[in-house]
Scaffold this motif. Structure first.
Motif, PDB file in Angstrom:
ATOM      1  N   PHE A   1       0.820  -1.214   0.000  1.00  0.00           N
ATOM      2  CA  PHE A   1       0.000   0.000   0.000  1.00  0.00           C
ATOM      3  C   PHE A   1       0.855   1.267   0.000  1.00  0.00           C
ATOM      4  O   PHE A   1       0.437   2.300  -0.532  1.00  0.00           O
ATOM      5  N   ASN A   2       2.042   1.193   0.591  1.00  0.00           N
ATOM      6  CA  ASN A   2       2.884   2.392   0.622  1.00  0.00           C
ATOM      7  C   ASN A   2       3.303   2.826  -0.783  1.00  0.00           C
ATOM      8  O   ASN A   2       3.378   4.022  -1.071  1.00  0.00           O
ATOM      9  N   THR A   3       3.528   1.868  -1.676  1.00  0.00           N
ATOM     10  CA  THR A   3       3.886   2.223  -3.053  1.00  0.00           C
ATOM     11  C   THR A   3       2.722   2.907  -3.771  1.00  0.00           C
ATOM     12  O   THR A   3       2.900   3.898  -4.488  1.00  0.00           O
ATOM     13  N   SER A   4       1.513   2.387  -3.572  1.00  0.00           N
ATOM     14  CA  SER A   4       0.338   2.998  -4.196  1.00  0.00           C
ATOM     15  C   SER A   4       0.080   4.391  -3.638  1.00  0.00           C
ATOM     16  O   SER A   4      -0.287   5.312  -4.372  1.00  0.00           O
ATOM     17  N   VAL A   5       0.267   4.549  -2.324  1.00  0.00           N
ATOM     18  CA  VAL A   5       0.104   5.868  -1.700  1.00  0.00           C
ATOM     19  C   VAL A   5       1.121   6.844  -2.277  1.00  0.00           C
ATOM     20  O   VAL A   5       0.799   7.993  -2.594  1.00  0.00           O
ATOM     21  N   LEU A   6       2.364   6.384  -2.428  1.00  0.00           N
ATOM     22  CA  LEU A   6       3.409   7.243  -2.980  1.00  0.00           C
ATOM     23  C   LEU A   6       3.069   7.691  -4.390  1.00  0.00           C
ATOM     24  O   LEU A   6       3.237   8.868  -4.734  1.00  0.00           O
ATOM     25  N   LYS A   7       2.564   6.782  -5.203  1.00  0.00           N
ATOM     26  CA  LYS A   7       2.247   7.137  -6.590  1.00  0.00           C
ATOM     27  C   LYS A   7       1.061   8.075  -6.698  1.00  0.00           C
ATOM     28  O   LYS A   7       1.138   9.136  -7.314  1.00  0.00           O
ATOM     29  N   TYR A   8      -0.073   7.692  -6.078  1.00  0.00           N
ATOM     30  CA  TYR A   8      -1.314   8.438  -6.311  1.00  0.00           C
ATOM     31  C   TYR A   8      -1.402   9.719  -5.489  1.00  0.00           C
ATOM     32  O   TYR A   8      -1.956  10.716  -5.963  1.00  0.00           O
ATOM     33  N   CYS A   9      -0.878   9.735  -4.278  1.00  0.00           N
ATOM     34  CA  CYS A   9      -0.922  10.962  -3.482  1.00  0.00           C
ATOM     35  C   CYS A   9       0.060  12.002  -3.989  1.00  0.00           C
ATOM     36  O   CYS A   9      -0.055  13.185  -3.650  1.00  0.00           O
ATOM     37  N   ALA A  10       1.040  11.592  -4.787  1.00  0.00           N
ATOM     38  CA  ALA A  10       1.994  12.539  -5.366  1.00  0.00           C
ATOM     39  C   ALA A  10       1.444  13.205  -6.624  1.00  0.00           C
ATOM     40  O   ALA A  10       1.992  14.210  -7.087  1.00  0.00           O
ATOM     41  N   GLU A  11       0.352  12.673  -7.180  1.00  0.00           N
ATOM     42  CA  GLU A  11      -0.215  13.236  -8.399  1.00  0.00           C
ATOM     43  C   GLU A  11      -1.062  14.472  -8.084  1.00  0.00           C
ATOM     44  O   GLU A  11      -1.348  14.778  -6.920  1.00  0.00           O
ATOM     45  N   ASN A  12      -1.459  15.154  -9.109  1.00  0.00           N
ATOM     46  CA  ASN A  12      -2.237  16.385  -8.947  1.00  0.00           C
ATOM     47  C   ASN A  12      -3.714  16.061  -8.695  1.00  0.00           C
ATOM     48  O   ASN A  12      -4.551  16.131  -9.598  1.00  0.00           O
ATOM     49  N   ILE A  13      -4.011  15.705  -7.450  1.00  0.00           N
ATOM     50  CA  ILE A  13      -5.381  15.402  -7.046  1.00  0.00           C
ATOM     51  C   ILE A  13      -5.735  16.275  -5.843  1.00  0.00           C
ATOM     52  O   ILE A  13      -4.873  16.926  -5.258  1.00  0.00           O
ATOM     53  N   SER A  14      -6.999  16.265  -5.471  1.00  0.00           N
ATOM     54  CA  SER A  14      -7.442  17.098  -4.354  1.00  0.00           C
ATOM     55  C   SER A  14      -6.985  16.509  -3.022  1.00  0.00           C
ATOM     56  O   SER A  14      -6.700  15.307  -2.918  1.00  0.00           O
ATOM     57  N   GLN A  15      -6.962  17.372  -1.997  1.00  0.00           N
ATOM     58  CA  GLN A  15      -6.586  16.909  -0.665  1.00  0.00           C
ATOM     59  C   GLN A  15      -7.608  15.915  -0.121  1.00  0.00           C
ATOM     60  O   GLN A  15      -7.255  14.966   0.592  1.00  0.00           O
ATOM     61  N   GLU A  16      -8.859  16.098  -0.488  1.00  0.00           N
ATOM     62  CA  GLU A  16      -9.903  15.164  -0.066  1.00  0.00           C
ATOM     63  C   GLU A  16      -9.626  13.766  -0.602  1.00  0.00           C
ATOM     64  O   GLU A  16      -9.806  12.765   0.107  1.00  0.00           O
ATOM     65  N   GLN A  17      -9.190  13.685  -1.862  1.00  0.00           N
ATOM     66  CA  GLN A  17      -8.864  12.392  -2.453  1.00  0.00           C
ATOM     67  C   GLN A  17      -7.633  11.775  -1.779  1.00  0.00           C
ATOM     68  O   GLN A  17      -7.575  10.564  -1.549  1.00  0.00           O
ATOM     69  N   ARG A  18      -6.652  12.612  -1.443  1.00  0.00           N
ATOM     70  CA  ARG A  18      -5.461  12.107  -0.747  1.00  0.00           C
ATOM     71  C   ARG A  18      -5.832  11.507   0.601  1.00  0.00           C
ATOM     72  O   ARG A  18      -5.359  10.438   0.974  1.00  0.00           O
ATOM     73  N   TRP A  19      -6.692  12.222   1.351  1.00  0.00           N
ATOM     74  CA  TRP A  19      -7.124  11.696   2.652  1.00  0.00           C
ATOM     75  C   TRP A  19      -7.894  10.384   2.474  1.00  0.00           C
ATOM     76  O   TRP A  19      -7.757   9.460   3.285  1.00  0.00           O
ATOM     77  N   GLY A  20      -8.700  10.308   1.428  1.00  0.00           N
ATOM     78  CA  GLY A  20      -9.453   9.080   1.164  1.00  0.00           C
ATOM     79  C   GLY A  20      -8.549   7.903   0.867  1.00  0.00           C
ATOM     80  O   GLY A  20      -8.798   6.781   1.318  1.00  0.00           O
ATOM     81  N   ILE A  21      -7.498   8.155   0.090  1.00  0.00           N
ATOM     82  CA  ILE A  21      -6.532   7.101  -0.225  1.00  0.00           C
ATOM     83  C   ILE A  21      -5.821   6.639   1.040  1.00  0.00           C
ATOM     84  O   ILE A  21      -5.665   5.438   1.283  1.00  0.00           O
ATOM     85  N   PHE A  22      -5.417   7.601   1.858  1.00  0.00           N
ATOM     86  CA  PHE A  22      -4.690   7.254   3.084  1.00  0.00           C
ATOM     87  C   PHE A  22      -5.601   6.520   4.068  1.00  0.00           C
ATOM     88  O   PHE A  22      -5.174   5.560   4.732  1.00  0.00           O
ATOM     89  N   ASN A  23      -6.845   6.943   4.153  1.00  0.00           N
ATOM     90  CA  ASN A  23      -7.832   6.279   5.016  1.00  0.00           C
ATOM     91  C   ASN A  23      -7.978   4.804   4.626  1.00  0.00           C
ATOM     92  O   ASN A  23      -7.937   3.911   5.479  1.00  0.00           O
ATOM     93  N   TYR A  24      -8.148   4.573   3.348  1.00  0.00           N
ATOM     94  CA  TYR A  24      -8.321   3.207   2.850  1.00  0.00           C
ATOM     95  C   TYR A  24      -7.083   2.360   3.141  1.00  0.00           C
ATOM     96  O   TYR A  24      -7.191   1.200   3.566  1.00  0.00           O
ATOM     97  N   SER A  25      -5.907   2.941   2.945  1.00  0.00           N
ATOM     98  CA  SER A  25      -4.668   2.205   3.140  1.00  0.00           C
ATOM     99  C   SER A  25      -4.467   1.815   4.601  1.00  0.00           C
ATOM    100  O   SER A  25      -4.016   0.703   4.894  1.00  0.00           O
TER     101      SER A  25
END
Length: 432
Positions: A79-103
């Protein structure tokens, strides 16, 4: 002629100055200083406690740490690799929190499974084939959930480019861990080391989540497309890669009867951790930028070549520094009985230079979502490395295992460069 030499020296000085400024702007030195402190936890701590325990116990600690590193990957499930890839992209902070929550939620489940597997490995004596520490192996496995959560938090800070916050958290963790572990080992030996390491990982979560906060709890889980597939491929690739990385220790544990020599070899590999921290720092810095510029062919090629060449030069300087330091430090601090450690270290430093010569290419492929190519490399190279380690151990003893590491690194270098060239060519041709 003299003016030309002077001008050349001035130009070289300006280049070095520009490089230092660039590194400073990327928070390289903040992260490097923090990463150097990680030597005080895990392998690095043994440098300071080696005089408190026997060479055989040093080997046992190294073996335990090698196995737990494998189980941390299993429990983290990539999950850390997926977090690194997707949270580093140009997405909203809400989406970043959602990704981290799921992980975080998924990691709690996978960590439990990881510990159950650790229990089975201990029951069948796969971990430490011969040991006097008994049930303490199960206690050591309790650090899994704390390590997974801390790693996940660190990766999130890295992905959102909060490098200084990440460095601050790392510094606090490693300082408190060093004090706890060294003190416990002084009073209670290897058992004190094991118990205090688990406790250190537990309190190590506090600085990380203090920097992140707990806002992610209140956001709905968000799972990007290919999130799970990247995680699974990353986990599989990292497992095979780690088996290749620590295959020498696994082979020595099960096939080398001289446990004291394992201790000397382990001590040599511990000094190598300082060098690996420098390479890991560079990888941590550049990885998010490859994700951010994943559609810019010119930028990717340019930065890949520049950063990889800089990494080679830096690795040579670091290896020389460690060589000179250990030449005086090992006999002075440990005594001449440990001088064989230096023999192992010289060979492992050559392996480190070769490894650093392809280290940036790997994180480039991760940043572009091309993890399967890295997995292919490790799937090919790991069995070869294990076989070579076993073969040279039988014929030349422990020194043969060290040479096997060097020869395997050369093979991986050739394979990784070829695969990276093919993968990038195919990737950008597809984008067109």
């Amino acid at each position: 002629m003299l003016n030309n030499n002077l001008k050349g020296k001035m130009q070289n000085t300006q280049k070095i100055t520009r490089l230092l400024h660039l590194l400073q702007n990327k928070s390289f030195f903040h992260l490097l200083s923090a990463n150097l402190l990680t030597q005080f936890l895990g392998f690095g701590t043994v440098v300071f406690i080696a005089k408190l325990i026997s060479p055989t116990e040093i080997g046992q600690i190294k073996i335990l740490q090698s196995y737990i590193a494998l189980f941390v990957i299993l429990a983290g499930f990539g999950f850390n690799t997926s977090v690194l890839k997707y949270c580093a992209e140009n997405i909203s902070q809400e989406q970043r929190w959602g990704i981290f929550n799921y992980s975080v939620k998924c990691s709690l489940v996978t960590t439990l499974c990881g510990y159950l597997l650790w229990f089975l490995f201990d029951s069948y004596k796969i971990i430490l084939s011969t040991s006097q520490i008994g049930s303490w192996i199960l206690i050591y496995g309790l650090l899994l959930p704390f390590s997974v959560m801390t790693n996940l938090g660190m990766i999130y800070l890295q992905a959102v480019k909060q490098v200084r916050k990440m460095a601050k958290a790392q510094s606090i963790i490693k300082l408190q861990s060093f004090l706890i572990i060294v003190g416990s080992t002084y009073f209670w030996g290897i058992k004190g080391f094991i118990a205090s390491t688990v406790f250190a990982y537990f309190i190590g979560m506090i600085p990380v989540f203090r920097e992140i906060g707990f806002s992610f709890i209140f956001y709905k889980s968000f799972v990007p497309r290919s999130f799970l597939s990247i995680a699974v491929f990353s986990m599989l690739g990292n497992i095979v890669s780690l088996i290749g990385q620590y295959g020498d220790i696994f082979i020595l544990d099960h096939f080398c009867p001289d446990k004291e020599q394992i201790g000397f070899y382990s001590l040599a590999s511990i000094f190598l951790i300082g060098a690996m921290q420098v390479t890991g720092t560079v990888q941590s810095i550049v990885a998010p930028y490859f994700s951010e510029h994943n559609r810019d062919k010119r930028w990717v090629y340019s930065q890949l070549i520049k950063n990889q060449l800089r990494m080679v030069v830096l690795a040579i300087l670091v290896a020389l520094g460690i060589y000179i330091f250990c030449y005086y430090f090992i006999p002075f601090f440990y005594g001449y009985n440990y001088i064989i450690t230096f023999l192992y270290l010289k060979i492992l430093l050559l392996k480190y230079i070769v490894y650093s010569s392809y280290a940036v290419t790997g994180v480039c492929l991760v940043g572009l979502g091309l993890i399967k190519y890295n997995i292919g490399v490790v799937f090919i190279s790991t069995p070869i490395g294990l076989f070579l380690s076993y073969l040279l151990l039988q014929n030349y003893g422990v020194i043969g295992v060290a040479y096997a590491q060097f020869f395997t690194a050369i093979f991986i270098f050739i394979l990784q460069i070829a695969v990276t060239k093919f993968a990038l060519s195919k990737y950008f041709r597809f984008l067109k």
